[in-house]
Scaffold this motif. Structure first.
Motif, short mmCIF file in Angstrom:
data_model
loop_
_atom_site.label_atom_id
_atom_site.label_comp_id
_atom_site.label_asym_id
_atom_site.label_seq_id
_atom_site.Cartn_x
_atom_site.Cartn_y
_atom_site.Cartn_z
N LEU A 1 44.09 27.14 17.14
CA LEU A 1 45.04 26.04 17.37
C LEU A 1 46.21 26.52 18.23
O LEU A 1 46.62 25.83 19.17
CB LEU A 1 45.56 25.50 16.04
N LEU A 2 46.73 27.69 17.90
CA LEU A 2 47.87 28.22 18.66
C LEU A 2 47.46 28.56 20.10
O LEU A 2 48.24 28.34 21.04
CB LEU A 2 48.42 29.46 17.97
N ALA B 1 49.00 24.24 20.26
CA ALA B 1 49.50 23.40 19.16
C ALA B 1 50.78 23.98 18.58
O ALA B 1 51.02 25.19 18.64
CB ALA B 1 48.44 23.28 18.07
N LEU B 2 51.63 23.11 18.01
CA LEU B 2 52.91 23.50 17.43
C LEU B 2 52.77 23.54 15.91
O LEU B 2 52.45 22.52 15.28
CB LEU B 2 54.01 22.51 17.81
N ASP C 1 38.44 10.18 16.65
CA ASP C 1 38.61 10.88 17.93
C ASP C 1 39.47 12.13 17.76
O ASP C 1 39.17 13.19 18.33
CB ASP C 1 39.26 9.96 18.97
N ASP C 2 40.55 12.00 16.98
CA ASP C 2 41.44 13.14 16.76
C ASP C 2 40.72 14.27 16.04
O ASP C 2 40.88 15.45 16.37
CB ASP C 2 42.65 12.71 15.94
N ALA C 3 39.93 13.92 15.02
CA ALA C 3 39.17 14.94 14.28
C ALA C 3 38.20 15.65 15.21
O ALA C 3 38.00 16.87 15.11
CB ALA C 3 38.44 14.30 13.11
N ALA C 4 37.60 14.89 16.13
CA ALA C 4 36.66 15.49 17.08
C ALA C 4 37.37 16.45 18.03
O ALA C 4 36.83 17.51 18.37
CB ALA C 4 35.96 14.38 17.87
N ILE C 5 38.57 16.08 18.45
CA ILE C 5 39.34 16.96 19.35
C ILE C 5 39.65 18.28 18.65
O ILE C 5 39.49 19.37 19.23
CB ILE C 5 40.65 16.26 19.78
N VAL C 6 40.08 18.21 17.40
CA VAL C 6 40.42 19.43 16.66
C VAL C 6 39.17 20.26 16.39
O VAL C 6 39.16 21.49 16.56
CB VAL C 6 41.14 19.09 15.34
N LEU C 7 38.08 19.60 15.99
CA LEU C 7 36.84 20.33 15.71
C LEU C 7 36.34 21.05 16.96
O LEU C 7 35.88 22.20 16.88
CB LEU C 7 35.76 19.38 15.19
N ALA C 8 36.42 20.39 18.09
CA ALA C 8 35.97 21.02 19.35
C ALA C 8 36.75 22.31 19.63
O ALA C 8 36.20 23.26 20.19
CB ALA C 8 36.13 20.04 20.51
N ALA C 9 38.03 22.33 19.22
CA ALA C 9 38.84 23.53 19.44
C ALA C 9 38.52 24.63 18.44
O ALA C 9 38.68 25.82 18.75
CB ALA C 9 40.32 23.16 19.34
#
Length: 527
Positions: A108-109, A113-114, A238-246
Motif C-alpha cells: 500500500l505504501l 497510500a496514506l 470497484d474500490d475493493a478490486a483496486i486494493v486487491l490488485a495492489a
C-alpha cells in the motif's frame, strides 16, 4: 460527487481538484471528530501528513504512482507496521513496535497510500463484535445514522451515552467503522472465519476475503495460519478490486502465496448475467436466520433469475459440522501460535519469576484476556496426545469433506454461491454482550467460516436496510483464485441493489462533509 468511493477520490486527485494533503487533513479532522467511536488505537497523523506531502510532489510533477497514490487508508492493528506500535488490542503486545512492515502494508505504501492509523479489534482478532479488546469496544457509526434514528423515533443520545450504541461486528470492527465514518477510503482487516465480512455487513460496506494464497500473510500476526487472509473493507466493489490488485501476488516471505505472478487486471462491467449459474445452499436456511435477512436473500435470488441467470438450489451436506470443525481447528492453531508469548521470547513479561512455570503463568494471565486464554486451553486439550486423533485429526478429515462439498458444487457448473453474511442486522451492545464470546462467534460465523476452511474467495455486499434502518449484507462465494470473476458479479449485484449512503445525526454530525467540496462535484471518472 467526491468522497463516496476511493475511485472517485483518485479521479479528483488526478484531475487536480484536491491535493493529497488537503484530503489527508479532512480525514484527520474526521478522525478527531469521531474519536468516541473508538475505531482507532493509534492515529499516525505525522506519518500521514509526511506521506501526503510526498504525494503532492508526485502529482505536481505528473508522476502519480496509480489509483492509490494520496488515498487515506487504515490498517487493522494486527498487521506489523515499521516504527508504529502494533498491539493486537492486547496487554501482551502493548508497546511493541515492529522493525518491519507487513507485506500488504508495504505494498500500500509503495503505491502511495496514506496511513491514517491502526484500527481497533477484538484481542488477537478473537471475536465477532469488536468488543473484547483492551482498548474498549468499537461503536458502529450506524448507531448515529438518520436512517436508524428516524426508525426508532428517538432523539440521538450524546457521545457520552454508554448504552445506546450498536456493535460493528468483528473482529475487524475498527477498520469497518473507520471506512463507514469517512475517515479513510479503504482499510485492511484480517479474515479467519468472517472477521472482515461480518463487520462489513453490519456497517453497510463491501467486505472482501480473497482466495487463500492470493495475498501475503507475512507480517499479519497469526490467529489460524491455515485460514488467515488479509481482508479489504471499502465503500464499493470497484474500490475493493483496486486494493486487491495492489496487494495480490507471490511473496517470497510467505510460502503459501501463489508462485505464478498475478497479471494486472481491470474490473469489467457485466451487463448480461444470463450465462451465470447461481447456487443457493439449502443448508444455509437455518432456524436462527432473521426473517428480514431471509427475505432479502430470496429477493436477491429472484433478481438474478429475473435478469436471466440460472438460480438453483445446491447442497453442501457437511455444513452442519462446519462450525464445530472450525472451532477445533481454530483453537488448536491458536494454542500453537500463542505459545510464543511466554515472557521470554515475545511480548509482555510478568514480574513473578521465581520459577519458569510462575513466569509463564503470570505473563499469560496479565497479557491475555479470558477469551484468548479460553481458546488456548481448548486448543491445548484438543492437541493432547490422548485427544489428538479423536479431535484434531477428525476435524481435519471433516475439513476435507467441506472442501469437497464446495468443489462438487462448482464442478457441477455453479459460478457463485449466494448466501446470507450474518443472521441479523447489528445488535445493540447490551444485548450482544449477554452471550459469551464463544457462543457469539459460533452464531455470527455460521455463514462465513466454511469459505475460510476451503480457501475460497468471498465478498459481502450491502443490499438493504432492516425495519430498524440498519444495513444487511449478503455474501457471494466463488471458486478458488477466481477472485476477478467474483468481484465482477458482485459489482453487477451492487449496481442493481443501490444501497443507500449513510447519513449521520449528532454527535456524528455531517461526517459526509468531506463530500461537500463544490469544485469536486463534476469529477470525471473516465480514465
Amino acid at each position: 460527487m467526491l468522497g463516496r468511493t476511493l475511485r472517485e477520490v483518485s479521479a479528483g486527485l488526478k484531475q487536480g481538484h484536491i491535493t493529497p494533503t488537503e484530503l489527508c487533513q479532512k480525514c484527520l479532522s474526521l478522525i478527531k471528530k469521531t474519536k468516541f467511536l473508538n475505531a482507532y488505537i493509534t492515529v499516525t497523523e505525522e506519518v500521514a501528513l509526511k506521506q501526503a506531502e510526498e504525494s503532492d510532489k508526485r502529482y505536481a510533477k505528473g508522476q502519480s504512482l496509480g489509483d492509490l497514490d494520496g488515498i487515506p487508508v487504515a490498517v487493522k492493528d494486527n498487521f506489523s507496521t515499521s516504527g508504529i506500535e502494533t498491539t493486537c488490542a492486547s496487554n501482551m503486545l502493548r508497546g511493541y513496535v515492529p522493525p518491519y512492515n507487513a507485506t500488504v502494508v508495504q505494498k500500500l505504501l509503495d503505491q502511495g497510500a496514506l496511513l491514517m492509523g491502526k484500527t481497533n479489534l477484538d484481542e488477537f482478532a478473537m471475536g465477532s463484535g469488536s468488543t473484547d479488546g483492551v482498548f474498549g469496544p468499537v461503536k458502529n457509526p450506524w448507531s448515529y445514522s438518520k436512517q436508524y434514528r428516524e426508525k426508532r423515533k428517538q432523539k440521538p443520545q450524546g457521545e457520552n451515552e454508554d448504552s445506546d450504541w450498536l456493535i460493528t461486528g468483528g473482529s475487524s470492527g475498527g477498520s469497518a467503522a473507520a471506512v463507514s465514518a469517512f475517515t479513510c477510503f479503504a482499510a485492511l482487516g484480517s479474515d479467519t472465519g468472517g472477521s472482515t465480512r461480518n463487520p462489513a455487513a453490519h456497517c453497510g460496506l463491501i467486505g472482501l476475503k480473497p482466495s487463500y494464497g492470493l495475498v501475503s500473510r507475512h507480517g499479519l500476526i497469526p490467529l489460524v495460519n491455515s485460514m488467515d487472509v488479509p481482508g479489504i473493507l471499502t465503500r464499493s466493489v470497484d474500490d475493493a478490486a483496486i486494493v486487491l490488485a495492489a496487494l495480490a501476488g507471490h511473496d517470497p516471505k510467505d510460502s503459501t502465496t501463489i508462485q505464478d505472478p498475478v497479471k494486472p487486471w481491470m474490473l469489467p462491467s457485466l451487463n448480461d448475467v444470463s450465462k451465470l449459474c447461481i447456487g443457493i445452499p439449502k443448508e444455509y436456511l437455518v432456524p436462527e436466520l432473521s426473517g428480514e435477512v431471509q427475505s432479502l436473500w430470496t429477493k436477491a435470488a429472484d433478481l438474478f433469475e429475473s435478469e436471466g441467470a440460472k438460480v438453483i438450489e445446491v447442497s453442501l451436506p457437511h455444513t452442519n459440522y462446519s462450525i464445530v470443525c472450525y472451532h477445533v481447528l481454530c483453537t488448536a492453531e491458536v494454542a500453537s501460535n500463542m505459545a510464543r508469548f511466554d515472557g521470554l521470547e515475545y511480548g509482555h513479561r510478568g514480574d513473578m519469576d521465581l520459577s519458569t512455570e510462575a513466569l509463564y503463568a503470570t505473563t499469560r494471565r496479565e497479557g491475555f484476556n479470558d477469551v484468548v486464554r479460553g481458546r488456548i486451553l481448548s486448543g491445548t486439550f484438543f492437541l493432547l496426545k490422548e485427544n489428538y486423533e479423536n479431535y484434531f485429526l477428525k476435524a481435519q478429515k471433516v475439513r476435507r469433506l467441506i472442501v469437497n462439498d464446495f468443489a462438487n458444487v462448482f464442478n457441477s457448473g455453479v459460478d457463485v454461491l449466494l448466501t446470507p453474511t450474518t443472521l441479523c442486522e447489528a445488535m445493540p451492545s447490551l444485548e450482544f454482550i449477554k452471550e459469551d464470546n464463544r457462543t457469539r462467534s459460533a452464531q455470527d460465523d455460521v455463514f462465513t467460516q466454511a469459505a475460510n476452511m476451503a480457501g475460497l474467495p468471498a465478498i459481502s455486499v450491502p443490499v438493504g436496510l432492516s425495519s430498524k434502518g440498519l444495513p444487511i449484507g449478503l455474501q457471494l462465494i466463488g471458486r478458488a483464485f477466481c477472485d476477478q470473476q467474483l468481484l465482477t458479479i458482485a459489482k453487477w449485484f451492487e449496481k442493481q441493489v443501490q444501497f443507500p449512503i449513510i447519513q449521520f445525526q449528532e454527535p456524528m454530525g455531517d461526517c459526509s462533509e468531506i463530500l461537500g467540496n463544490e469544485k469536486l462535484a463534476s469529477v470525471s471518472l473516465k480514465q
